[in-house]
Design an enzyme around this catalytic site. Structure first.
Site, PDB file in Angstrom:
ATOM      1  N   ASP A  21      -3.646   0.434  -9.664  1.00 21.88           N
ATOM      2  CA  ASP A  21      -5.052   0.123  -9.935  1.00 21.88           C
ATOM      3  C   ASP A  21      -5.287  -0.265 -11.388  1.00 21.88           C
ATOM      4  O   ASP A  21      -5.937  -1.269 -11.686  1.00 21.88           O
ATOM      5  CB  ASP A  21      -5.934   1.317  -9.563  1.00 21.88           C
ATOM      6  CG  ASP A  21      -5.842   1.676  -8.088  1.00 21.88           C
ATOM      7  OD1 ASP A  21      -5.407   0.817  -7.305  1.00 21.88           O
ATOM      8  OD2 ASP A  21      -6.197   2.813  -7.734  1.00 21.88           O
ATOM      9  N   GLY A  51     -12.258   1.698  -1.748  1.00 21.95           N
ATOM     10  CA  GLY A  51     -10.865   1.291  -1.870  1.00 21.95           C
ATOM     11  C   GLY A  51     -10.677   0.107  -2.793  1.00 21.95           C
ATOM     12  O   GLY A  51      -9.676  -0.601  -2.702  1.00 21.95           O
ATOM     13  N   GLY A  59     -15.864   4.484  -3.490  1.00 17.81           N
ATOM     14  CA  GLY A  59     -15.329   4.926  -2.209  1.00 17.81           C
ATOM     15  C   GLY A  59     -14.924   3.811  -1.278  1.00 17.81           C
ATOM     16  O   GLY A  59     -14.682   4.040  -0.094  1.00 17.81           O
ATOM     17  N   TYR A  77      -4.159  12.096   1.130  1.00 18.94           N
ATOM     18  CA  TYR A  77      -3.385  11.224   0.235  1.00 18.94           C
ATOM     19  C   TYR A  77      -2.181  11.977  -0.316  1.00 18.94           C
ATOM     20  O   TYR A  77      -1.046  11.484  -0.306  1.00 18.94           O
ATOM     21  CB  TYR A  77      -4.283  10.730  -0.902  1.00 18.94           C
ATOM     22  CG  TYR A  77      -3.674   9.658  -1.773  1.00 18.94           C
ATOM     23  CD1 TYR A  77      -3.963   8.321  -1.575  1.00 18.94           C
ATOM     24  CD2 TYR A  77      -2.804   9.995  -2.812  1.00 18.94           C
ATOM     25  CE1 TYR A  77      -3.407   7.334  -2.385  1.00 18.94           C
ATOM     26  CE2 TYR A  77      -2.241   9.024  -3.622  1.00 18.94           C
ATOM     27  CZ  TYR A  77      -2.550   7.692  -3.406  1.00 18.94           C
ATOM     28  OH  TYR A  77      -1.993   6.721  -4.208  1.00 18.94           O
ATOM     29  N   SER A 129     -10.990   0.445  -6.252  1.00 21.46           N
ATOM     30  CA  SER A 129     -10.629   0.997  -7.560  1.00 21.46           C
ATOM     31  C   SER A 129     -11.790   1.079  -8.533  1.00 21.46           C
ATOM     32  O   SER A 129     -11.691   0.675  -9.691  1.00 21.46           O
ATOM     33  CB  SER A 129      -9.483   0.194  -8.189  1.00 21.46           C
ATOM     34  OG  SER A 129      -8.328   0.336  -7.430  1.00 21.46           O
ATOM     35  N   SER A 130     -12.896   1.632  -8.069  1.00 20.07           N
ATOM     36  CA  SER A 130     -14.036   1.828  -8.971  1.00 20.07           C
ATOM     37  C   SER A 130     -13.673   2.786 -10.099  1.00 20.07           C
ATOM     38  O   SER A 130     -14.129   2.619 -11.237  1.00 20.07           O
ATOM     39  CB  SER A 130     -15.242   2.365  -8.188  1.00 20.07           C
ATOM     40  OG  SER A 130     -14.918   3.574  -7.512  1.00 20.07           O
ATOM     41  N   SER A 131     -12.856   3.801  -9.811  1.00 24.56           N
ATOM     42  CA  SER A 131     -12.487   4.776 -10.848  1.00 24.56           C
ATOM     43  C   SER A 131     -11.597   4.146 -11.907  1.00 24.56           C
ATOM     44  O   SER A 131     -11.791   4.359 -13.115  1.00 24.56           O
ATOM     45  CB  SER A 131     -11.800   5.996 -10.225  1.00 24.56           C
ATOM     46  OG  SER A 131     -10.631   5.621  -9.539  1.00 24.56           O
ATOM     47  N   THR A 170       3.057   1.993  -1.964  1.00 24.61           N
ATOM     48  CA  THR A 170       4.395   1.703  -2.499  1.00 24.61           C
ATOM     49  C   THR A 170       4.484   2.014  -3.984  1.00 24.61           C
ATOM     50  O   THR A 170       5.582   2.203  -4.504  1.00 24.61           O
ATOM     51  CB  THR A 170       4.751   0.224  -2.272  1.00 24.61           C
ATOM     52  OG1 THR A 170       3.643  -0.586  -2.705  1.00 24.61           O
ATOM     53  CG2 THR A 170       5.033  -0.056  -0.809  1.00 24.61           C
ATOM     54  N   GLU A 203       0.827  -1.213   0.000  1.00 22.50           N
ATOM     55  CA  GLU A 203       0.000   0.000   0.000  1.00 22.50           C
ATOM     56  C   GLU A 203       0.855   1.254   0.000  1.00 22.50           C
ATOM     57  O   GLU A 203       1.773   1.389   0.813  1.00 22.50           O
ATOM     58  CB  GLU A 203      -0.906  -0.004   1.230  1.00 22.50           C
ATOM     59  CG  GLU A 203      -2.329   0.360   0.930  1.00 22.50           C
ATOM     60  CD  GLU A 203      -2.993  -0.613  -0.029  1.00 22.50           C
ATOM     61  OE1 GLU A 203      -3.115  -0.269  -1.220  1.00 22.50           O
ATOM     62  OE2 GLU A 203      -3.398  -1.698   0.397  1.00 22.50           O
TER      63      GLU A 203
END
Length: 391
Positions: free
Chosen positions: A181, A133, A131, A233, A135-137, A44, A42
């Site tokens: 992602d 985590g 939302g 972030y 990776s919907s985008s 990284t 994560e």
């Protein structure tokens, strides 16, 4: 016909039918791209390190038809925005908002890279929780990138499309993410995790046979929404860049675990803890890949849990809901558990014996209720295939 093929045929037919309802014509095709669970590794990726994600069965699907002008018309199955119409010749990062920034961002990046993107009509449907985590985008970006790549005859490789999606995320959406992602969505194969070197961008398929080990990965979507484009972030990324600069390395990927003691004397406490997470997390990814190869999934639980503790204490990206999900899963038979994704909400994962799934689910639901938290969405995932054309 096998269940999976039958389900995919239905998904394809539904997307095509919804497209035809809106646009009064059949689409030229239907493409889908999966969300992902990051097994370990994560934050990284933007430190040129190592990650180990796998694709899941939840996907974004786009039905697309080319137009003869420079207009794009877009509509999705969620939200109340209705049909959005834009002139592709006027696209710029500053004038793309909402969910359409993901598909239009991809179209803009392709145009910036010399691909002639014609006008198009697009219908989007997605089963990837937003939302969470997962990776919907990136799922949307990858489905659209594949569709436009095919329809425009651009012949870009999947590795090139990974960078298209990342650039859309960075320059249009405004989220300073790495390539994790999009790589998981485009490069995954069924039954495997993707071991990705984010510096060389080399990807290796690592067998991750959950069924053969009688294990399940349980996802606990806390329903605490997060957003990568917000300041937390970006602040973590800035700390990592500062740490690399002070320590004189190109990226934190170049720092070894045995060099951390010396680094502690050169950095302020907060920056050191951010650096320590990245360095030890890279090491955990490498250990996880080795353990999977030598012993299989049953051997990686302690590494997952150590990763969560590092994210909670050193990188400080967890939240009470994520911590409770992890602690409850571990107290109810999980071999290991950790938050997954960028943090500040989203999902936790737990590696559990398949026989204990019902009990673990119930224990987590009960713990959340007693804590006064919103009820989480809990579901099992297995390593799925990557993005592709389905109709």
């Amino acid at each position: 016909m096998a269940n999976g093929k039958r389900d995919q045929a239905k998904v394809t037919a539904d997307a095509a039918a919804r497209f035809a309802e809106v646009f009064r014509a059949a689409p030229d095709g239907v493409w889908q791209a999966p969300g992902r669970v990051n097994l370990i590794g994560e934050h990284t990726d933007y430190n040129e390190g190592f990650v180990l994600p796998f694709a899941i069965g939840h996907t974004a699907r786009v039905a697309v038809r080319l137009r003869e002008d420079s207009t794009a018309r877009l509509i999705s199955s969620y939200g109340d925005e209705g049909l959005v119409t834009v002139d592709l010749t006027r696209l710029a990062p500053s004038n793309m908002q909402g969910w359409t920034a993901y598909p239009l961002g991809v179209a803009w990046v392709l145009g910036q890279q010399g691909v002639r993107v014609p006008g198009f009509d697009l219908f989007l449907d997605s089963s990837v929780p937003t939302g969470a985590g997962l990776s919907s985008s990136a799922a949307i970006e990858c489905a659209v990138a594949l569709a436009l790549n095919d329809l425009a005859g651009a012949a870009l490789s999947r590795e090139e499309l990974v960078l298209v999606g990342q650039r859309a995320e960075n320059e249009v959406v405004g989220a300073p993410t790495g390539i994790l992602d999009q790589s998981a969505s485009l490069l995954s194969t069924e039954g495997h995790a993707v071991f990705l070197d984010c510096r060389s961008r080399q990807a290796e398929q690592v067998p991750f046979d959950l069924a053969g080990s009688q294990l399940v990965v349980l996802v606990v979507d806390t329903r605490v929404s997060h957003a990568h484009a917000t300041g937390d972030y970006a602040a973590r990324r800035a700390s990592c860049e500062l740490g690399a600069e002070v320590l004189g390395v190109p990226a934190l990927r170049d720092l070894r675990v045995d060099e951390l003691a010396e680094a502690a004397g050169l950095l302020d406490d907060e920056t050191f803890r951010r650096v320590r997470h990245i360095v030890t997390e890279n090491d955990r990814v490498l250990c996880t890949v080795a353990a999977l190869a030598e012993q299989g999934p049953t051997a990686v639980g302690e590494l997952l849990t150590a990763s969560h503790l590092s994210m909670r204490d050193d990188f400080e990206i967890s939240c009470p809901e994520l911590d409770l999900a992890v602690e409850t899963a571990l107290a109810n038979g999980a071999l290991g558990a950790r938050m997954t994704g960028g943090g500040f909400g989203g999902s936790a994962i737990a590696l559990i014996p398949a026989a204990t799934e019902a009990g673990t689910r119930q224990a987590i639901l009960t713990a959340f209720r007693h804590a006064g938290f919103r009820e989480p969405d809990i579901f099992a995932v297995t390593p799925a295939a990557g993005a592709g054309r389905i109709g």
